[in-house]
Structures are given as structure tokens and as C-alpha cells.
Design a protein around this motif. Structure first.
Motif, short mmCIF file in Angstrom:
data_model
loop_
_atom_site.label_atom_id
_atom_site.label_comp_id
_atom_site.label_asym_id
_atom_site.label_seq_id
_atom_site.Cartn_x
_atom_site.Cartn_y
_atom_site.Cartn_z
N PHE A 152 0.83 -1.21 0.00
CA PHE A 152 0.00 0.00 0.00
C PHE A 152 0.86 1.26 0.00
CE2 PHE A 152 -2.65 -3.27 1.89
CZ PHE A 152 -3.80 -3.16 1.13
N ILE B 151 -10.57 -2.84 1.93
CA ILE B 151 -9.56 -2.03 1.23
C ILE B 151 -10.16 -1.39 -0.02
CG2 ILE B 151 -7.41 -2.19 -0.09
CD1 ILE B 151 -6.65 -4.51 1.89
N LEU C 207 -12.76 1.43 1.05
CA LEU C 207 -12.32 2.53 1.91
C LEU C 207 -12.52 3.92 1.30
CD1 LEU C 207 -9.13 1.26 3.79
CD2 LEU C 207 -11.26 2.07 4.77
N VAL D 38 -5.83 4.17 0.92
CA VAL D 38 -4.63 3.33 0.88
C VAL D 38 -3.78 3.55 2.13
CG1 VAL D 38 -2.48 2.88 -0.35
CG2 VAL D 38 -4.59 3.19 -1.62
N ALA E 107 -5.58 1.95 5.06
CA ALA E 107 -5.72 0.49 4.94
C ALA E 107 -4.61 -0.25 5.66
CB ALA E 107 -5.74 0.09 3.47
N SER E 108 -3.39 0.26 5.56
CA SER E 108 -2.27 -0.44 6.19
C SER E 108 -2.44 -0.48 7.72
CB SER E 108 -0.95 0.24 5.82
OG SER E 108 -0.97 1.61 6.16
N ILE F 87 -5.36 -3.01 8.61
CA ILE F 87 -4.99 -4.43 8.56
C ILE F 87 -4.27 -4.84 9.83
CG2 ILE F 87 -3.52 -6.12 7.38
CD1 ILE F 87 -4.08 -4.52 4.79
#
Length: 850
Positions: free
Chosen positions: A284, A455, A458, A497, A500-501, A504
Motif C-alpha cells: 500500500f 480495502i 475505503l 490506501v 488500509a495499512s 490491517i
């Protein structure tokens, strides 16, 4: 075009730094794991070969077996007569027998030396020249008398023992004092694992661990010119093939090496899974970086198109940049991984484990893996930005502004994301209804699709979610708060993006935390609700069984009012083996809270049996029913069911009966623990009374209820901390992603920031704007991750509920609050450099910037 790509990398090296760091961390994790496991595998396999270097044939006894009627058959081990027959064979140079078992050594304060589970005792067997080749003595000699022992050097040093000193040694019975005859060094696995090794004279070791005249193992050395295979063929007819296994030393070393490889393979797989998560999160960051770089260089790339570069060339130039970044990252990651492997060896050694020496193993496969992973991950992440680059029209790009993606352009993405999310949720729900291991595997697949769907969705979620907090930000922070929330959703894809990291990482962390805390509470409830005893007495480290004299001694000690052993046994009901617990009928009601569905616990005193509720239902048993059983010694009997009780898995077996009935049919003591109540209730003085009654035995642990909670809670917390540490790499990469996004976003908005400064926004408020933007993005990702993590923890926990009495999902709000706080802190820290850069921009220069 390649030269152009290389120049672009050098021109934007500061902006690519975070990308390089992200890939480097992931590659270091992978290569470090491979180097560490390869090194450990080689050193341990080499140690196995060394251990069996002088052994032509090894014979191992599995003890007495049982026939279909449950009766014991065969001998308890390898008899001395068998050793003598083997020794008489032509080609045999020497034969040595070995018995092993638990042995604990106390220090000067009576505390156990070593780790408990790897504290071993064995016999000393002189073979050649009056010496045992397995041990090298640095002081004194091996034990030659019944009252002598020898200790490994690490244990002797820890206990400050010297030859001639009295050493307190405990097996599973009372402590005994021995005279220290010698101190030795050895490559024995117990010592290498951080434990201790006590050598006894052979007859004493046999009495302690097996039976006089019998051994558990036999090692045979061959005369020169005699092959191991020939010797094996001669030995096999002399041993009981049903209850023993004979194999050559080479075969045994090979098998051990394979077992080591499999064991390390499991550990390596686990580490590689977390490395994969880190690399996945890194994708990402790389994607975001190249997307922003391409956007910022729109006019430059359009100029290349205008002067003759075709779409493929422009696309390949971006991929070439990714290739260079990936190659540099892979090389640096490989070097860092080697350093990480060295650090991992040091960490393990610091916990007391003595790893065999040897050089680091850097296999060609490790180097290839590092290069392939580094280059492949970076290139894959850059494919989509490169493809978009190739689609830039020269004329449109020359005059374009940096326009964000419109809502209309996200329609297809949102539809795909919704489908994937619904599929993931459906699989999770299916897993919950299925239950068991199969259900958990289905939930795992559903979790994967849920994360992918999240993802993809988002960008759609970012506007309403962040928009909902905009009034609060504006009210609390004023103009910087309003601008920060607007900037956070200006480019939904970029925000998605970046968030998202973090999402997770926190999904995994939250799932593990909720499950860990919930299981810990279940165990805690079991301790507080089911266990009424003041203390539980057991072998240190959970190794082996207590001697029956422990319960007898405590029962005779003044000030101790209730004692019950928990004897592990079994009998046959029909053709099935059934586990049973032997207890003291007169005291068990004071020590355990046994809730009956029907009948009474007092029926134990009449020789009747208690049956767990699940077992009673499956066997169609009730109060008054009779059960025909066959005991360990082959005798048959009939037990009457006196009560049906609510299952107490982990504390009692499905069948509970008077300990005297169970033990009179068993030759071996199998007391796993002893429950104790003292006068006046639990206290330090009461605990010391139990310790003193047992002769301050270092091998016996006297645990309070709190100790029992702490033991299980400590195990769970240790596991969680290990998981947090492994996931920490992914979270670090997430932080780098936030830093990179903000830094490049500030660069994009140079002119805008200059205009804001010109109309009155001072440096402090510019910094606040950037910081708040980072915090908003971080909390957005963290909130989504925590929500999904709680949902997955509920799903997995539901599949475990049937196997865990009193299961109830616990949400650790304190930890969840800490996760959110850390996410906010991450945002603040990540914004430090970009905020400082934005605040230091010269107004006039910034306004003129294109």
C-alpha cells in the motif's frame, strides 16, 4: 528511458526513502527468518550427527503395552539379560544402557535450578576406560556409589556447588541429599535447552525411573570392520519387536535431523506469515508513493509523450524506477536480515538456551528469495500507477491540474468492493454456524475477503466517516480542524490506501487481544468458581507425576485440614478407554466446587462414581445406572453412578471415583496434583507450612489461586506480546506510509499552503492542520480495523464456546482505548516532519510554485 528512470529515482530519493525502508523491513524479516532457521537447522543437525557418531545401533523401549483386553504385556524396558546377549554378539565393541526421568536440583535457597520442563536425571554408564563418552568431566568423576551424583557445569555454577558438597535432588518424591562426585560438560539436549542434568549410579537411576535391572535405551558400538546394518540384523531377533525399536545410529541421526527440520519449519512458517503481512502492508505504501509521484510529474511525463515516447515506454520507465527501488531495498534488506538472524540467536541465548555453535548459513535460496521478493513486491505495487501513466494524453496532461478522482469514477470499485465484502461476511457467518476447526478455517477465508473488500471500499467510506467528525474538529480546533478534515477526503483513494495499512494491522491485533483476554477470563472464572482449594501442589514445570507420599505427608501435617490427590487413571468401558480421576471422597467437596445435575458428591464415599454431564448423555447414564469396567490390571468390576455433575474440563475427568479404588488397580502412581486447604485460609504462612511439610522440595510447586491465574494469564500475555512484536513490523510500515503520504501531499499543496499563509494562517496553525490530517487518517484506519477485529474475534470465539464452559466474549475496552490512542500518537509523530516542512515554506516562493 532507463536513464530517465534512474535520474528520476535520484531526483526523488527523499520521497522514495520511506518506500525503500518499507521494503527493506519486509525483506529483512524474510531473509532473517531464513538465515536463522537454516543456521539453527545445520547446527542442530550437526549436533545430532555428533551425538550418534559412536553409536552403530540404538534400541529404544516403549515400555509395556496393552492387549485388546487392556492387560499389560511385555517387559517394562530392556533387561540386563538382553544387554548381555547383545554384548556377546560378534562385532559388538560395547553396550551401554540408559534410563532417564525428571530430576530437580535446588540452589542454596531451595529454589529449582533450570527451566523445570528440561531438568533431567540419567544414569552414568562407564563403557571404556571407566568413562562414559557422553560426558567430559572438568572436576571429579562420575558417580560410583548410591549416595553420589554428578552435575552439569552450568547447574553446578548456578548452585555454587563444588565436588564434595551435599546436593539436594528431587525426583517425584521426597528430597534426598547426595554427595557431588563430579562436574561435567555435555551436549545433552536437556542442558542445551537451559535445563539441568543429574547423573546417578545406574542402579539408583533404575529404581527412580523404571525398575531394577531395566533400561529405556541401549547404545551399541561396533568393532572395526563391522557394519551397522549387519549389527542391526543380528540385534533385532534379540529384542521385543512389538515394544521396542532398533535402528542404526545413522538412521537415528537422520530422523532427528528431519524432526528438527520439521519443528523449525513450523516456526519459520509462522515468522514468514508475519513477514508476509508486513510486505502486504508495504504494498500500500509503495502503491501510494508511485501514484503520487506520477501525479506530481504529470506534465513531465506528458512532455515525454509529446517528444515521441509511446505509452509502453512511459509505463516501462515508471516500472524501471520501481525495479531500481526494489533492487536497492532487497540488497539492504538482505544485509539487515543477516544482522537480524544474529540478534535472534543472541535473544534466544539470553533466555538460557545454549544453541550449538556454528557459522551463519546464508543459502543461495535466501539471497534469491530476498532479491525476488524485494523486486517483485515493489514492481507489483507500481504496476497500476505505471499503467495509469501510460494512459495520460499528451495535450490533456500538459494543461491538467491535479484533479482528484470523482465519485462517478469510483462506482465500479464500490460495486466490486461490496461484492467481496458480502462474500467475506457470508463465509464468516457460515464458519460460525459450522463450528470447530473447519468453521475456524472458513472464518479465516472470510476474514481475508472481508479485508480485501474493506480495502476496496475505503474510498467510499472515507467521506461519510471523516465528514461526520468534521464539525467536532472545526469546533475544537477551528480553521485548521476544518481544513484537515477537508484535506483528508480530498483524494479518497490516497486516504484509503494510507488508512488500509493501519486497519490491517489493528484488525489482527484486536482479534488476538479480544480472544486472548476472553480465554484468560474463562480460565480465571474456572479458578475462582470451580476451585475452592487454598493451594495446588504439582511438579515444577508440569513435568511428571507426584509421588503418592506427597498427599499422605500433607494429610498428616498439623494445620492442614483437607487434602485430596487428583490421580489420573483410566478403565475400559466395553471396547473404549475412559479417563478417570481419583480423589479423596472425604475432602474433595471442600476443595472443588462440583455442581451436580442429579445425585450427590457424597456418593463417592460409598464407592460410587460421578459422571460428567456430557458423558452421561452420550452413554445414556443416570443416577443409579451401573457401568461395567475393566481396570488397568485387567480386573473387572461394576460401578454404580452416584451423581451426574456439570463438566469441569481441565480439572476433572469425565469419570470421578474414590482414589483408593483407582489406585488399587494400578501399579504406577499418577498423581498429577494435590489440592490442599489449611486452617485459617490461604496466607503466606499457610503456603510456607505446605512447603515445609514437603521438605522444601525444589521440584514441587505450591501454587495459590492467584498463582494459578497468573500462570495461565502469563502464558496468554506472553503469546499476545509475541504476536504484538511480530505485528509491530507491519505497524511500523504503516507509520512510514502515513509519513510518506503527508510529505508528498504537502509537496503537492505547496502553492495552496503558501496562499493560506498569505491570508493569515500562521505557522502554528499550518502545523496543526497537517497534524490533524494525519490523526484523522490514522484514527479512521484504526477504527475500521478495531471494528473488524472485534467481529472476527466474536466469530472465532463462538466456534470455541462449546468446548469452554462459561464462555463469554470480553471486550478489553482499556486495550482498545490504548490502540486508538496509539493510532492518534502515530498520526502526530508521522506528521512531525511534513508539518515542519509545511510551516517553513516561504510564502512568496510557495505561491509561485506550479
Amino acid at each position: 528511458m532507463f536513464r530517465t528512470a534512474l535520474r528520476n529515482v535520484l531526483a526523488h530519493k527523499a520521497r522514495l526513502l520511506m518506500t525503500v525502508l518499507a521494503v527493506t523491513l519486509g525483506v529483512a524479516f524474510v531473509s532473517g527468518t531464513l538465515v536463522f532457521t537454516d543456521t539453527l537447522k545445520k547446527s542442530l543437525s550437526g549436533q545430532s550427527a555428533k551425538d550418534y557418531a559412536g553409536v552403530a545401533v540404538s534400541v529404544t523401549s516403549y515400555g509395556q503395552g496393552r492387549n485388546e483386553q487392556g492387560e499389560k504385556e511385555g517387559e517394562p524396558g530392556l533387561s540386563q539379560a538382553t544387554l548381555d546377549k547383545v554384548k556377546a554378539l560378534p562385532g559388538v565393541a560395547s553396550v551401554s544402557g540408559r534410563v532417564t526421568g525428571f530430576a530437580g536440583v535446588g540452589d542454596e535457597n531451595g529454589k529449582l535450578i533450570g527451566s523445570g520442563w528440561s531438568n533431567q536425571g540419567a544414569n552414568y554408564t562407564p563403557v571404556k576406560d571407566g568413562k562414559d563418552p557422553r560426558y567430559t568431566f572438568v572436576q571429579g568423576a562420575g558417580p560410583a556409589k548410591a549416595e553420589e551424583v554428578a552435575l552439569d557445569r552450568a547447574t553446578a555454577e548456578a548452585g555454587k556447588y563444588k565436588v564434595g558438597d551435599k546436593v539436594r535432588v528431587a525426583t517425584n518424591g521426597p528430597v534426598k541429599e547426595y554427595s557431588l562426585a563430579g562436574v561435567f560438560t555435555t551436549e545433552d539436549g536437556a542442558v542445551q535447552a537451559g535445563g539441568s542434568l543429574v547423573l546417578f549410579e545406574t542402579k539408583i537411576a533404575q529404581e527412580l525411573y523404571l525398575k531394577p535391572g531395566y533400561f529405556l535405551e541401549m547404545s551399541v558400538a561396533a568393532k572395526d570392520g563391522t557394519s551397522a546394518d549387519k549389527l542391526l540384523a543380528d540385534i533385532e531377533p534379540l529384542v521385543d519387536s512389538k515394544h521396542t525399536k532398533a535402528q542404526t545410529g545413522a538412521e537415528l541421526a537422520k530422523k532427528q535431523a528431519k524432526d528438527i527440520e520439521e519443528g523449525l519449519g513450523q516456526m519459520g512458517t509462522m515468522l514468514l506469515v508475519f513477514a508476509g503481512i508486513s510486505l502486504f502492508v508495504g504494498i500500500f505504501l509503495i502503491y501510494n508513493t508511485f501514484t503520487m509521484l506520477v501525479t506530481q510529474r504529470t506534465k513531465e511525463l506528458a512532455l515525454l509523450r509529446a517528444v515521441g515516447a509511446n505509452r509502453g515506454q512511459v509505463m516501462r520507465s515508471v516500472l524501471a524506477e520501481a525495479l531500481v527501488v526494489g533492487a536497492v531495498s532487497a540488497v539492504v534488506g538482505l544485509i539487515s536480515g543477516i544482522g537480524l538472524a544474529v540478534a535472534m540467536r543472541s535473544v534466544i541465548s539470553s533466555f538460557g538456551a545454549k544453541l550449538p555453535g556454528g557459522d551463519l548459513v546464508i543459502a543461495p535460496g535466501t539471497i534469491i528469495a530476498a532479491l525476488v521478493i524485494g523486486i517483485l513486491v515493489t514492481t507489483i505495487a507500481a504496476v497500476l500507477p505505471a499503467w495509469r501513466t501510460g494512459r495520460i494524453a499528451p495535450v490533456a496532461a500538459m494543461g491538467s491540474a491535479h484533479l482528484p478522482a470523482t465519485t462517478k469514477s469510483l462506482v465500479v470499485r464500490n460495486v466490486i468492493g461490496s461484492i467481496i465484502s458480502v462474500l467475506g461476511i457470508g463465509l464468516v457467518v457460515l464458519g460460525v454456524s459450522t463450528g470447530g476447526n473447519n468453521g475456524r478455517m472458513t472464518i479465516g477465508a472470510g476474514a481475508f475477503f472481508m479485508l480485501i473488500g474493506m480495502i476496496v471500499l475505503l474510498p467510499l467510506l472515507s467521506k461519510p466517516v471523516i465528514g461526520a467528525v468534521r464539525p467536532l474538529l472545526q469546533k475544537v480546533f477551528g480553521v485548521p480542524g476544518k481544513l484537515a478534515s477537508q484535506n483528508a477526503v480530498r483524494n479518497p483513494r490516497r486516504t484509503a490506501v494510507t488508512a488500509a495499512s493501519l486497519a490491517i494491522g489493528l484488525t489482527l491485533v484486536t482479534t488476538l487481544s479480544v480472544l486472548g483476554i476472553t480465554v484468560g477470563k474463562v480460565v480465571d472464572r474456572m479458578s475462582t468458581e470451580k476451585l475452592k482449594a487454598d493451594y495446588k501442589v504439582s511438579m515444577a514445570g508440569g513435568m511428571g507425576y507426584l509421588d503418592r507420599s506427597v498427599a499422605e505427608t500433607l494429610g498428616k501435617t498439623p494445620g492442614i485440614k483437607a487434602v485430596s490427590p487428583q490421580t489420573a487413571g483410566y478403565f475400559m468401558v466395553g471396547d473404549d478407554f475412559r479417563s478417570a480421576s481419583g480423589v479423596n471422597p472425604a475432602a474433595i467437596g471442600q476443595l472443588l466446587n462440583i455442581e451436580t445435575v442429579s445425585g450427590s458428591v457424597d456418593s463417592l464415599g460409598k464407592g460410587e462414581v460421578l459422571v460428567a454431564e456430557k458423558t452421561a448423555k452420550s452413554q445414556n447414564l443416570g443416577v443409579g445406572s451401573t457401568v461395567k469396567v475393566k481396570y488397568e490390571d485387567g480386573q473387572e468390576g461394576t460401578l454404580k453412578v452416584g451423581a451426574v455433575y456439570k463438566d469441569m474440563e481441565g480439572l476433572l475427568s469425565p469419570y470421578v471415583l474414590d482414589d483408593k479404588i483407582l489406585t488399587q488397580h494400578s501399579e504406577e502412581s499418577a498423581v498429577s496434583e494435590v489440592y490442599v486447604n489449611v486452617d485459617g485460609g490461604a496466607s503466606k504462612a499457610g503456603q510456607q507450612k505446605v512447603v515445609d511439610a514437603l521438605g522444601k522440595n525444589p521440584a514441587i510447586n505450591v501454587a495459590t489461586q492467584q498463582d494459578m491465574r497468573n500462570e495461565m494469564g502469563g502464558m496468554i500475555n506472553t503469546m499476545l506480546n509475541v504476536m504484538y512484536g511480530l505485528l509491530g513490523m507491519a505497524l511500523i510500515i504503516s507509520v512510514l506510509g502515513v509519513v510518506n503520504t503527508l510529505a508528498m501531499s504537502v509537496f503537492e499543496r505547496t502553492q495552496e499552503i503558501g496562499m493560506l499563509r498569505a491570508i493569515g494562517l500562521d505557522r502554528g496553525r499550518v502545523k496543526n492542520m497537517i497534524r490533524l490530517e494525519a490523526v484523522v487518517i490514522s484514527l479512521f484506519g484504526a477504527t475500521l480495523g478495531i471494528a473488524i477485529g472485534i467481529f472476527l474475534a466474536w466469530a472465532v470465539g463462538t466456534t470455541m464456546a462449546k468446548a469452554m464452559p462459561n464462555y463469554e466474549l470480553i471486550l478489553p475496552w482499556d486495550r482498545i482505548g490504548i490502540f486508538l490512542l496509539l493510532a492518534a500518537v502515530v498520526g502526530v509523530l508521522a506528521a512531525m516532519w511534513p508539518a515542519r516542512s509545511a510551516a517553513r515554506l516561504n510564502m512568496l516562493t510557495a505561491i509561485k510554485t506550479e
